[in-house]
Scaffold this motif. Structure first.
Motif, PDB file in Angstrom:
ATOM      1  N   UNK A 127       0.861  -1.131  -0.001  1.00  0.00           N
ATOM      2  CA  UNK A 127       0.164   0.121  -0.078  1.00  0.00           C
ATOM      3  C   UNK A 127       0.925   1.341   0.232  1.00  0.00           C
ATOM      4  N   UNK A 128       1.955   1.291   0.626  1.00  0.00           N
ATOM      5  CA  UNK A 128       2.742   2.370   0.847  1.00  0.00           C
ATOM      6  C   UNK A 128       3.577   2.649  -0.640  1.00  0.00           C
ATOM      7  N   UNK A 129       3.569   1.536  -1.290  1.00  0.00           N
ATOM      8  CA  UNK A 129       4.035   1.869  -2.946  1.00  0.00           C
ATOM      9  C   UNK A 129       2.963   2.507  -3.799  1.00  0.00           C
ATOM     10  N   UNK A 130       1.676   1.900  -3.332  1.00  0.00           N
ATOM     11  CA  UNK A 130       0.684   2.702  -4.205  1.00  0.00           C
ATOM     12  C   UNK A 130       0.511   4.169  -3.873  1.00  0.00           C
ATOM     13  N   UNK A 131       0.627   4.401  -2.597  1.00  0.00           N
ATOM     14  CA  UNK A 131       0.760   5.884  -2.017  1.00  0.00           C
ATOM     15  C   UNK A 131       2.078   6.775  -2.855  1.00  0.00           C
ATOM     16  N   UNK A 132       2.920   6.193  -2.938  1.00  0.00           N
ATOM     17  CA  UNK A 132       4.320   6.960  -3.688  1.00  0.00           C
ATOM     18  C   UNK A 132       3.644   6.997  -5.055  1.00  0.00           C
ATOM     19  N   UNK A 133       3.071   6.136  -5.643  1.00  0.00           N
ATOM     20  CA  UNK A 133       2.850   6.303  -6.904  1.00  0.00           C
ATOM     21  C   UNK A 133       1.499   7.395  -7.403  1.00  0.00           C
ATOM     22  N   UNK A 134       0.678   7.253  -6.244  1.00  0.00           N
ATOM     23  CA  UNK A 134      -0.367   8.314  -6.272  1.00  0.00           C
ATOM     24  C   UNK A 134       0.303   9.749  -5.950  1.00  0.00           C
ATOM     25  N   UNK A 135       1.228  10.051  -5.158  1.00  0.00           N
ATOM     26  CA  UNK A 135       1.973  11.023  -4.658  1.00  0.00           C
ATOM     27  C   UNK A 135       2.489  11.634  -6.230  1.00  0.00           C
ATOM     28  N   UNK A 149       4.254   9.547   7.408  1.00  0.00           N
ATOM     29  CA  UNK A 149       4.074   8.397   8.119  1.00  0.00           C
ATOM     30  C   UNK A 149       2.956   8.522   9.238  1.00  0.00           C
ATOM     31  N   UNK A 150       2.364  10.048   9.191  1.00  0.00           N
ATOM     32  CA  UNK A 150       1.323  10.345  10.296  1.00  0.00           C
ATOM     33  C   UNK A 150      -0.047  10.394   9.646  1.00  0.00           C
ATOM     34  N   UNK A 151      -0.879   9.764  10.066  1.00  0.00           N
ATOM     35  CA  UNK A 151      -2.491   9.615   9.639  1.00  0.00           C
ATOM     36  C   UNK A 151      -3.430  10.267  10.731  1.00  0.00           C
ATOM     37  N   UNK A 152      -3.049  10.312  12.008  1.00  0.00           N
ATOM     38  CA  UNK A 152      -3.889  10.879  13.206  1.00  0.00           C
ATOM     39  C   UNK A 152      -5.146  10.044  13.335  1.00  0.00           C
ATOM     40  N   UNK A 160       0.678   7.973   4.670  1.00  0.00           N
ATOM     41  CA  UNK A 160      -0.509   8.775   4.692  1.00  0.00           C
ATOM     42  C   UNK A 160      -0.090   9.687   3.620  1.00  0.00           C
ATOM     43  N   UNK A 161      -0.969   9.961   2.628  1.00  0.00           N
ATOM     44  CA  UNK A 161      -0.855  11.107   1.502  1.00  0.00           C
ATOM     45  C   UNK A 161      -2.010  11.886   1.897  1.00  0.00           C
ATOM     46  N   UNK A 162      -1.755  13.289   1.867  1.00  0.00           N
ATOM     47  CA  UNK A 162      -2.861  14.307   2.244  1.00  0.00           C
ATOM     48  C   UNK A 162      -2.755  15.159   1.045  1.00  0.00           C
ATOM     49  N   UNK A 163      -4.060  15.885   1.037  1.00  0.00           N
ATOM     50  CA  UNK A 163      -4.073  17.061   0.228  1.00  0.00           C
ATOM     51  C   UNK A 163      -5.195  18.024   1.146  1.00  0.00           C
ATOM     52  N   UNK A 257     -10.724  10.158   5.106  1.00  0.00           N
ATOM     53  CA  UNK A 257      -9.595   9.070   5.078  1.00  0.00           C
ATOM     54  C   UNK A 257     -10.362   8.067   4.234  1.00  0.00           C
ATOM     55  N   UNK A 258      -9.331   7.562   3.221  1.00  0.00           N
ATOM     56  CA  UNK A 258      -9.735   6.462   2.545  1.00  0.00           C
ATOM     57  C   UNK A 258      -8.497   5.302   2.402  1.00  0.00           C
TER      58      UNK A 258
END
Length: 489
Positions: A127-135, A149-152, A160-163, A257-258
């Protein structure tokens, strides 16, 4: 099952159906796309009617999680792998315009909404690799995402990827405002007026069980088109997911969150409620939707032990092979029939951008992003995704018929709340008991002949091929079919 948003007094005023009436444009479907398209056309001076099979917002819009976000899980990295860079950029611009229009309208009409960060999170290394691609994909089209690495959230994550500065709202507040605005501009809304046929003549004739109406143009904004023109039932994958609302959560998470891992988890707040969703699956293909809902409840209690369940519901969304909505004129509609569908669970922004696109098509003039999306070509990756989806449909056809014909129905009716499919003679038969009433129906979907399956959460018959759904007594609920299930004599 009633969603948090639909659990309200019926305050949306509608109109008495008038058979034989004439309109410049008829809109089929009173969700966000249909209501906004109708308003835009009515503002231009057109005489507009909205036909809704059930009630305003009853299907997808009233059952959404209502996140108004440009960060959409990991949608962009999937889109980037299937389409050209120009399409990815145009998709983001379209959604940016949809978001901006909706929030401007909310400000003008005093519709409450809350600004929140959107967060896509992972709990595995994959999942972390997916986040990096999405970023990377998000940054490439100008979205200022932040990877950390923080999502609350009250459980460990691998990323955690945030906008920042996205939004959430109550979708029925939006529909109520649109309905009132539309009627102020002379538009009419007809509930319980299911469209059963459309003749693309000049003018167009629209049929319902309550009589027909006449239109210059027709817009299909009801999920999958009720017409078989264009074979959209073969191009769309119907997906079901679940939503729950809880009270009693003392310290809810602050953002939206998703998860990008399976099973999916969607988390947001709504006033004093915590809203948790997910466990999506293709319609009609889950062994036990009831077990999926129980799993969501267990997940919530695991992390928020004091949460008290108040609402439970489900939603149906449609996915295109290329991850971009279908919108525009419909093949073999003689330039008089238009459609919008395939938002892949991101309807709050896509519904608005599609309504803006449809208004541009019908009134003249388009944004550059709409022109780009209109002229996309199907890539090999998107074509392969479509082939894979239809191969799965073929497998479910074979599985459903083989299982039904090899299973003899028991003599005793099913227990309360249960349904079973088996053979009566040589005919697949669906038998269920709900509310003390046992119904025996043909198990063959009236759309295109797949064998239906029992949904033990919603007590409905669901089609694993193209997503049509029916009540336990056989009445059509949603999907591409226009017919009810056939009773067994």
């Amino acid at each position: 099952m009633t969603s948090l948003w639909l659990d309200r007094p019926d305050t949306i005023e509608t109109d008495a159906f008038i058979p034989g009436s004439r309109y410049d444009t008829v809109i089929v479907g009173a969700g966000l796309t249909g209501m906004l398209t109708a308003l835009l056309l009515a503002r231009s001076g057109q005489k507009v009617a909205v036909l809704e099979a059930r009630s305003v917002g009853a299907v997808t819009t009233g059952n959404t999680t209502a996140k108004v976000s440009l960060l959409q899980g990991h949608h962009l990295e999937q889109l980037q792998r299937r389409m050209y860079p120009s399409i990815v950029a145009a998709y983001v611009e379209a959604n940016r315009e949809g978001q901006a229009w909706l929030l401007r309208y909310a400000d003008e009409h005093k519709i409450p909404y809350q600004r929140r960060d959107a967060v896509s999170y992972a709990t595995t290394e994959a999942g972390r690799e997916i986040l990096e691609r999405e970023h990377r994909a998000a940054r490439s089209v100008g979205l200022d995402t932040r990877l950390s690495d923080d999502s609350s959230l009250p459980f460990p994550v691998t990323g955690a990827l945030s906008l920042a500065d996205q939004a959430q709202l109550d979708p029925m507040d939006v529909l109520a405002a649109l309905a009132a605005d539309l009627r102020t501009h002379g538009g009419v809304i007809f509930e319980r007026a299911m469209v059963t046929g459309i003749e693309a003549s000049d003018p167009v004739w629209v049929r319902t069980p309550r009589g027909g109406v006449v239109a210059g143009k027709v817009v299909l904004a009801s999920g999958p088109p009720v017409l078989n023109r264009g074979l959209y039932w073969a191009k769309l994958a119907a997906m079901r997911s679940y939503g729950l609302a809880f009270e009693g959560v003392g310290a809810p998470p602050p953002d939206m969150y998703l998860s990008v891992d399976e099973p999916t988890r969607s988390i947001r707040t709504a006033g004093s409620h915590l809203v948790v969703g997910g466990n999506g699956h293709p319609v009609g293909r889950a062994e036990s939707p009831k077990a999926l809902v129980a799993d969501l409840i267990h997940f919530t209690h695991e992390h928020w032990p004091d949460a008290r369940l108040t609402h439970s519901w489900s939603a149906q969304d449609y996915r295109t092979p290329h991850k971009v909505p279908f919108v525009g004129w419909m093949p073999r509609g003689r330039g008089r029939i238009y459609l919008a569908t395939g938002y892949d669970k991101w309807g709050m922004t896509n519904a608005v951008q599609c309504a803006l696109t449809l208004a541009g098509d019908l009134l003249g003039g388009q944004q550059p992003w709409a022109q780009v999306l209109h002229h996309r070509t199907t890539t090999p990756m998107a074509f392969a995704a479509g082939l894979g989806s239809n191969a799965a449909v073929a497998w479910w056809y074979a599985r459903g018929w083989a299982k039904a014909l090899s299973t003899r129905l028991p003599d005793a009716p099913p227990p309360e709340g249960e349904g079973i499919v088996g053979r009566m003679g040589l005919a697949p038969t669906a038998v269920s008991t709900v509310g003390g009433e046992t119904c025996s129906l043909s198990a063959v979907c009236p759309h295109l002949g797949a064998v239906l399956g029992w949904n033990d959460q919603e007590l409905s018959w669901d089609c694993p091929a193209h997503g049509s759904r029916f009540t336990a007594s056989g009445a059509r609920l949603e999907g591409p079919t226009k017919k009810d299930m056939r009773p067994k004599r």
